[in-house]
Motif scaffolding. Structure first.
Motif, PDB file in Angstrom:
ATOM      1  N   ALA A 276      60.588  88.415 -44.710  1.00 11.61           N
ATOM      2  CA  ALA A 276      61.254  88.402 -43.398  1.00 11.61           C
ATOM      3  C   ALA A 276      62.495  89.296 -43.419  1.00 11.61           C
ATOM      4  N   ARG A 277      63.233  89.254 -44.539  1.00 13.51           N
ATOM      5  CA  ARG A 277      64.455  90.082 -44.619  1.00 13.51           C
ATOM      6  C   ARG A 277      64.128  91.557 -44.849  1.00 13.51           C
ATOM      7  N   ASN A 278      62.908  91.810 -45.291  1.00  9.43           N
ATOM      8  CA  ASN A 278      62.513  93.199 -45.558  1.00  9.43           C
ATOM      9  C   ASN A 278      62.345  94.021 -44.278  1.00  9.43           C
ATOM     10  N   THR A 279      62.336  93.356 -43.123  1.00 12.70           N
ATOM     11  CA  THR A 279      62.171  94.097 -41.866  1.00 12.70           C
ATOM     12  C   THR A 279      63.517  94.158 -41.120  1.00 12.70           C
ATOM     13  N   GLY A 280      63.541  94.939 -40.066  1.00 13.87           N
ATOM     14  CA  GLY A 280      64.726  94.970 -39.190  1.00 13.87           C
ATOM     15  C   GLY A 280      65.955  95.610 -39.808  1.00 13.87           C
ATOM     16  N   TYR A 281      65.741  96.603 -40.654  1.00  7.32           N
ATOM     17  CA  TYR A 281      66.868  97.323 -41.280  1.00  7.32           C
ATOM     18  C   TYR A 281      67.632  98.123 -40.212  1.00  7.32           C
ATOM     19  N   LYS A 282      68.971  98.008 -40.251  1.00 14.11           N
ATOM     20  CA  LYS A 282      69.757  98.652 -39.185  1.00 14.11           C
ATOM     21  C   LYS A 282      70.679  99.771 -39.683  1.00 14.11           C
ATOM     22  N   GLY A 283      70.322 100.367 -40.813  1.00  5.23           N
ATOM     23  CA  GLY A 283      71.147 101.489 -41.286  1.00  5.23           C
ATOM     24  C   GLY A 283      72.397 101.078 -42.031  1.00  5.23           C
ATOM     25  N   GLU A 284      72.448  99.812 -42.440  1.00  3.74           N
ATOM     26  CA  GLU A 284      73.594  99.346 -43.245  1.00  3.74           C
ATOM     27  C   GLU A 284      73.055  98.652 -44.484  1.00  3.74           C
ATOM     28  N   LEU A 285      73.907  98.529 -45.506  1.00  4.04           N
ATOM     29  CA  LEU A 285      73.468  97.831 -46.726  1.00  4.04           C
ATOM     30  C   LEU A 285      72.844  96.495 -46.355  1.00  4.04           C
ATOM     31  N   LYS A 286      71.660  96.230 -46.913  1.00  7.89           N
ATOM     32  CA  LYS A 286      70.997  94.969 -46.617  1.00  7.89           C
ATOM     33  C   LYS A 286      70.373  94.398 -47.886  1.00  7.89           C
ATOM     34  N   GLU A 287      70.582  93.080 -48.096  1.00  7.90           N
ATOM     35  CA  GLU A 287      69.967  92.416 -49.243  1.00  7.90           C
ATOM     36  C   GLU A 287      68.644  91.835 -48.762  1.00  7.90           C
ATOM     37  N   ILE A 288      67.546  92.155 -49.439  1.00  3.06           N
ATOM     38  CA  ILE A 288      66.231  91.748 -48.923  1.00  3.06           C
ATOM     39  C   ILE A 288      65.450  90.876 -49.912  1.00  3.06           C
TER      40      ILE A 288
ATOM     41  N   VAL B  11      62.214 107.444 -47.158  1.00  2.00           N
ATOM     42  CA  VAL B  11      61.164 106.443 -47.331  1.00  2.00           C
ATOM     43  C   VAL B  11      61.774 105.108 -47.783  1.00  2.00           C
ATOM     44  N   GLY B  12      62.664 105.164 -48.742  1.00  3.59           N
ATOM     45  CA  GLY B  12      63.268 103.933 -49.287  1.00  3.59           C
ATOM     46  C   GLY B  12      63.966 103.108 -48.229  1.00  3.59           C
ATOM     47  N   GLU B  13      64.630 103.788 -47.281  1.00  5.88           N
ATOM     48  CA  GLU B  13      65.376 103.059 -46.247  1.00  5.88           C
ATOM     49  C   GLU B  13      64.487 102.596 -45.098  1.00  5.88           C
ATOM     50  N   ASN B  14      63.467 103.398 -44.788  1.00  5.75           N
ATOM     51  CA  ASN B  14      62.737 103.135 -43.538  1.00  5.75           C
ATOM     52  C   ASN B  14      61.350 102.520 -43.679  1.00  5.75           C
ATOM     53  N   ASP B  15      60.774 102.608 -44.864  1.00  6.73           N
ATOM     54  CA  ASP B  15      59.382 102.180 -44.997  1.00  6.73           C
ATOM     55  C   ASP B  15      59.307 100.800 -45.666  1.00  6.73           C
ATOM     56  N   SER B  16      59.294  99.760 -44.840  1.00  6.80           N
ATOM     57  CA  SER B  16      59.298  98.396 -45.396  1.00  6.80           C
ATOM     58  C   SER B  16      57.988  98.101 -46.128  1.00  6.80           C
ATOM     59  N   ASN B  17      56.884  98.710 -45.679  1.00  4.16           N
ATOM     60  CA  ASN B  17      55.602  98.500 -46.377  1.00  4.16           C
ATOM     61  C   ASN B  17      55.649  99.047 -47.799  1.00  4.16           C
ATOM     62  N   MET B  18      56.317 100.172 -47.964  1.00  2.52           N
ATOM     63  CA  MET B  18      56.430 100.740 -49.312  1.00  2.52           C
ATOM     64  C   MET B  18      57.286  99.814 -50.189  1.00  2.52           C
ATOM     65  N   ARG B  19      58.386  99.295 -49.648  1.00  5.05           N
ATOM     66  CA  ARG B  19      59.213  98.378 -50.452  1.00  5.05           C
ATOM     67  C   ARG B  19      58.394  97.154 -50.863  1.00  5.05           C
ATOM     68  N   GLU B  20      57.563  96.679 -49.927  1.00  2.86           N
ATOM     69  CA  GLU B  20      56.731  95.512 -50.233  1.00  2.86           C
ATOM     70  C   GLU B  20      55.729  95.850 -51.345  1.00  2.86           C
ATOM     71  N   ALA B  21      55.092  97.014 -51.226  1.00  2.30           N
ATOM     72  CA  ALA B  21      54.096  97.405 -52.243  1.00  2.30           C
ATOM     73  C   ALA B  21      54.753  97.554 -53.617  1.00  2.30           C
ATOM     74  N   VAL B  22      55.967  98.098 -53.641  1.00  2.00           N
ATOM     75  CA  VAL B  22      56.660  98.299 -54.922  1.00  2.00           C
ATOM     76  C   VAL B  22      57.059  96.952 -55.533  1.00  2.00           C
ATOM     77  N   CYS B  23      57.581  96.062 -54.703  1.00  2.00           N
ATOM     78  CA  CYS B  23      58.125  94.801 -55.241  1.00  2.00           C
ATOM     79  C   CYS B  23      57.058  93.758 -55.551  1.00  2.00           C
ATOM     80  N   SER B  24      55.838  93.977 -55.028  1.00  2.00           N
ATOM     81  CA  SER B  24      54.804  92.986 -55.312  1.00  2.00           C
ATOM     82  C   SER B  24      54.492  93.079 -56.800  1.00  2.00           C
ATOM     83  N   GLU B  25      54.150  91.984 -57.382  1.00  2.00           N
ATOM     84  CA  GLU B  25      53.784  91.928 -58.801  1.00  2.00           C
ATOM     85  C   GLU B  25      54.916  92.338 -59.739  1.00  2.00           C
ATOM     86  N   LEU B  26      56.152  92.123 -59.318  1.00  2.00           N
ATOM     87  CA  LEU B  26      57.272  92.341 -60.244  1.00  2.00           C
ATOM     88  C   LEU B  26      58.025  91.034 -60.493  1.00  2.00           C
TER      89      LEU B  26
END
Ligand SMILES: Nc1ncnc2c1ncn2[C@@H]1O[C@H](COP(=O)(O)OP(=O)(O)O)[C@@H](O)[C@H]1O
Ligand SMILES: CC(=O)OP(=O)(O)O
Ligand SMILES: [Mg+2]
Length: 404
Positions: free
Chosen positions: A363-375, A338-353
């Motif tokens: 924009a960076r939260n999407t298009g993950y390609k299986g490598e370390l990514k800073e979002i 979930v952590g790697e593939n679900d961008s909606n979940m990352r958005e829900a977690v990071c909102s209000e923090l």
């Protein structure tokens, strides 16, 4: 495609809903082959087996219901040794089999050659990790019968958390229960938290680091890591407490259990089944698989939408707690299914923090390609990283270290 290899380490990672494997020709980091049997025990099971030759990869997928982990492992073994996608001529080509074992109690803090005594210890801990240790044990037995000449090595989920200080690992019950029954926080997913936090430390290039690692698979846990060492984690005595998971409740007031025992006549087994197998995403939303939950939400299912809210809320709460425990945060890491593939979940977690300096770049939260990514945004005080976990490589690396 069959070819002969020397120092081969096969790693078997049996999670609660999946069986992952990779074959490494150590010390090379890239695997010879890897694979995944998913949705074990639920409708839609499949195995995907991938072979890597130079820079190309070749995959096959086999579908058909897989009822349990030992059946999955038998199918995997057939793929490794037979047919067009075989990578070894015989089981004797494997020097060692590294097994992920979830609960190691207080006894194991590093990779361990599996003896009868070690198997006995793993068995003793069945009741504390009922979804995992029995499956891990079964996989060890199948591997011992198949790879008779290989060393069998266990790498425990609990090992990385042995650095947690007493104030975090002791429960507020009389010491006698710790001394007599070893009741304390052990923590799990240690191999994953260790692996991703080491990647993050390299990325941050910072000597003193304060990292929160969030592993969201079928099981979910969150760990506070200071200067590379685990100092607190959300799973405890068994892999049940903390975050909401696929089928596990996460934190629940123990009075609920007493109440159900007293007023509804639930047996111990029924209660264990309730909190381990019938709760979490499944209990609240109707499926243990986040992909199903997402589909249901898109179709307007209110229960699935509530499940997502609870899931994200609990993670946010723990981030707040661990910001306090660490006295600041340099980076948070999202990893696992979930952590790697679900961008909606990352958005829900990071909102209000944002009060913690956590600012997600949508924009960076999407298009993950299986490598370390800073979002995170450029201004975010805290780095938000998506890092693919690789428990299998970490296990192979530790086994190789032990053997050499
Ligand atoms: N593209 C995706 N979007 C949302 N969730 C996903 C996606 N891919 C996998 N997952 C979720 O990841 C979870 C499984 O994670 P994984 O780390 O493989 O679990 P485990 O190792 O505990 O069996 C499942 O809930 C699955 O639905
Ligand atoms: C410890 C644990 O919960 O593991 P998994 O996420 O693989 O089920
Ligand atoms: Mg897992």
């Amino acid at each position: 495609m069959s070819r002969h290899l020397d120092m081969n380490i096969l790693v078997i990672n049996s999670g609660s809903s999946s069986l992952k494997y990779q074959l490494f020709k150590m010390p090379e980091k890239n695997p010879v082959c890897s694979g995944l049997a998913e949705r074990i025990g639920i409708e839609g099971s499949f195995i995907k087996h991938t072979v890597y030759i130079r820079n190309e990869k070749y995959s096959i997928e086999e579908t058909g219901f897989i009822s349990n982990h030992s059946e999955a492992l038998k199918q995997v073994l057939a793929l490794l040794t037979q047919g067009d996608y075989a990578v070894i001529a015989s089981p004797d080509d494997i020097a060692a089999v590294g097994h992920r074992v979830v609960h190691g109690g207080e006894r194991f803090s590093g990779p361990t050659i599996i003896t009868d005594e070690v198997k006995h210890q793993i068995k003793r801990l069945f009741s504390l990790a009922p979804l995992h240790n029995p499956v891990n044990y079964k996989c060890i037995e199948v591997a011992e019968q198949t790879f008779v000449r290989a060393k069998q090595i266990a790498v425990f989920d609990t090992a990385f958390h042995q650095t947690i200080p007493e104030q975090a690992y002791r429960y507020a019950i009389p010491e006698w229960y710790y001394k007599e029954y070893s009741i304390r926080v052990y923590g799990f997913h240690g191999t994953s938290h260790k692996y991703v936090s080491e990647q993050a430390i390299n990325w941050l290039d910072k000597k003193d680091s304060k990292i929160i690692s969030i592993h969201l698979g079928n099981g979910c846990s969150i760990t506070a890591i200071k200067n590379g060492r685990s100092i607190d984690t959300s799973m405890g005595f068994g892999p049940l407490s903390g975050l909401m998971m696929g089928t596990r409740s996460g934190d629940i007031d123990p009075s609920v259990i007493f109440h159900l025992m007293e007023h509804s006549g639930y047996t111990l087994e029924q209660l264990s089944t309730l909190v381990n197998k019938q709760s979490g995403l499944l209990g609240v939303g109707g499926s243990s698989d986040m992909r199903d939950i997402r589909k249901m939400v898109n179709e307007g299912d209110a229960a699935a939408a509530l499940a997502i809210k609870l899931y994200a809320y609990r993670i946010r709460k723990f981030i707040g707690a661990y910001a306090a425990v660490l006295n600041g945060i340099d980076a948070i890491i999202f990893t696992a299914g979930v952590g790697e593939n679900d961008s909606n979940m990352r958005e829900a977690v990071c909102s209000e923090l944002s009060y913690l300096g956590i600012e997600l770049d949508l924009a960076r939260n999407t298009g993950y390609k299986g490598e370390l990514k800073e979002i995170n945004t450029a201004d975010s005080k805290v780095k938000i990283l998506v890092i693919p976990t690789n428990e299998e490589y970490e296990i192979a690396h530790q086994c190789f270290g032990l053997l050499t």
